[in-house]
Design an enzyme around this catalytic site. Structure first.
Site, short mmCIF file in Angstrom:
data_model
loop_
_atom_site.label_atom_id
_atom_site.label_comp_id
_atom_site.label_asym_id
_atom_site.label_seq_id
_atom_site.Cartn_x
_atom_site.Cartn_y
_atom_site.Cartn_z
N TYR A 93 1.01 -0.91 -0.27
CA TYR A 93 -0.18 0.02 -0.28
C TYR A 93 0.95 1.66 0.04
CZ TYR A 93 -4.29 2.25 0.61
OH TYR A 93 -6.26 3.47 1.01
N LYS B 299 -1.32 -1.17 -4.13
CA LYS B 299 -2.94 0.03 -3.81
C LYS B 299 -2.11 1.51 -3.56
CE LYS B 299 -6.42 0.72 -0.86
NZ LYS B 299 -7.60 -0.27 0.40
#
Length: 308
Positions: A140, A166
């Site tokens: 992320y 992400k």
């Protein structure tokens, strides 16, 4: 779930991250969490994140994170459950192993605690977590953990179970480069707060899905917006952005931390109360709660307020 199956799943449709219910004293309410995940699993999201950002990962103890993963797996049926994971490297490795043992189908590796780091250090942290488990890992990018396309490429060479990227940083130039350099090696997820607002721009960059916060309290409406995105139905998306998302953002932006608090307020509005947020976050005021109810009513009608 084999990491290649998870890669396919997260790239196949809309994702979401259930809120974590707390009781009036701030204690973890696993029965309410099971009820919430079981309800959401009836809708065709391709995966759910247990103890993600909107699930208040930052407010949970490591033991509570593992407990939410185990509870989610009990009721999710065929819907994959991806566990939040984070903190410093040693804690992240330990938590990753415990979440895998609890049945997690994959991991979302959130930024490390507090400090920034050079690419060499970020590489070592991601590799340590990937090496510790057999399940798929999604990295992320946001806040103090921004991994470049070059570092990501090196990680993909040595971490076969690194299957997803992400982005919650919002640098479209970087996202485009990551998608271009890595191609189909990874699945790509939009992770900006209220991701629908950024969905068209991210899709143009190569990111075909995102994790939806409003799926918690407007699951069908969230799926309808995602369907419009996949069809390049700009007229529908623009209407929903204007009628719902922009007024929603006006409320969200009234307070720090409201990106989470407004989702729990949405749960109360539809009659599926999941309790308060934990400090240091604060809940919406009664006035803001009523404002949110009015935004939902104006966009979707009174029926959207009577889901329970």
């Amino acid at each position: 779930m084999h990491y290649l199956e998870m890669k396919k799943a997260i790239g196949a449709g809309l994702l979401s991250f259930p809120v974590t219910p707390f009781d009036a004293q701030g204690g973890l309410d696993l029965n309410a969490f099971r009820a919430h995940v079981g309800w959401l699993a009836q809708f065709p999201a391709t995966a759910l994140f247990a103890a993600g950002g909107t699930g208040e990962f930052f407010s949970l103890t490591p033991a509570e994170v593992v407990a939410t993963v185990r509870a989610a797996k009990e009721v999710a049926g065929d819907t994959p459950i991806i566990a939040g994971c984070g903190y410093g490297t040693a804690m992240a490795v330990e938590l990753a192993k415990e979440c895998e043992a609890a049945g997690a189908d994959g991991l979302l590796l959130l930024p490390q605690y507090l400090v920034g780091a050079e690419q060499e250090g970020l590489f070592a942290r991601v590799k340590a977590v990937c090496d510790a488990v057999k399940i798929g890992v999604i990295v992320y990018n946001r806040d103090n953990s921004i991994i470049t396309a070059e570092t990501l490429s090196k990680l993909c060479d040595v971490c076969p179970n690194l299957v997803g990227f992400k982005d919650g940083h919002g640098n479209i130039e970087m996202v485009t480069k990551v998608c271009t350099v890595m191609g189909d090696r990874l699945s790509y997820i939009g992770g900006m707060p209220t991701a629908e607002v950024f969905a068209k721009a991210y899709k143009a960059a190569g990111v075909t899905t995102y994790s939806s916060a409003i799926f918690n309290f407007l699951p069908q409406q969230a799926l309808d917006f995602y369907d419009a995105l996949t069809r390049d139905d700009d007229a529908t998306m623009n209407r929903v952005l204007t009628e719902f998302f922009y007024p929603y953002l006006d409320i969200r932006n009234r307070g720090k931390g409201y990106a989470v608090a407004i989702v729990k307020a949405g749960m109360r509005v539809i009659g599926r109360d999941t309790g308060p947020v934990r400090s240091p976050l604060i809940d919406l005021t009664d006035q803001e709660h009523d404002m949110l109810a009015e935004v939902i009513r104006n966009a979707y009608g009174d029926g959207a307020l009577r889901v329970a």
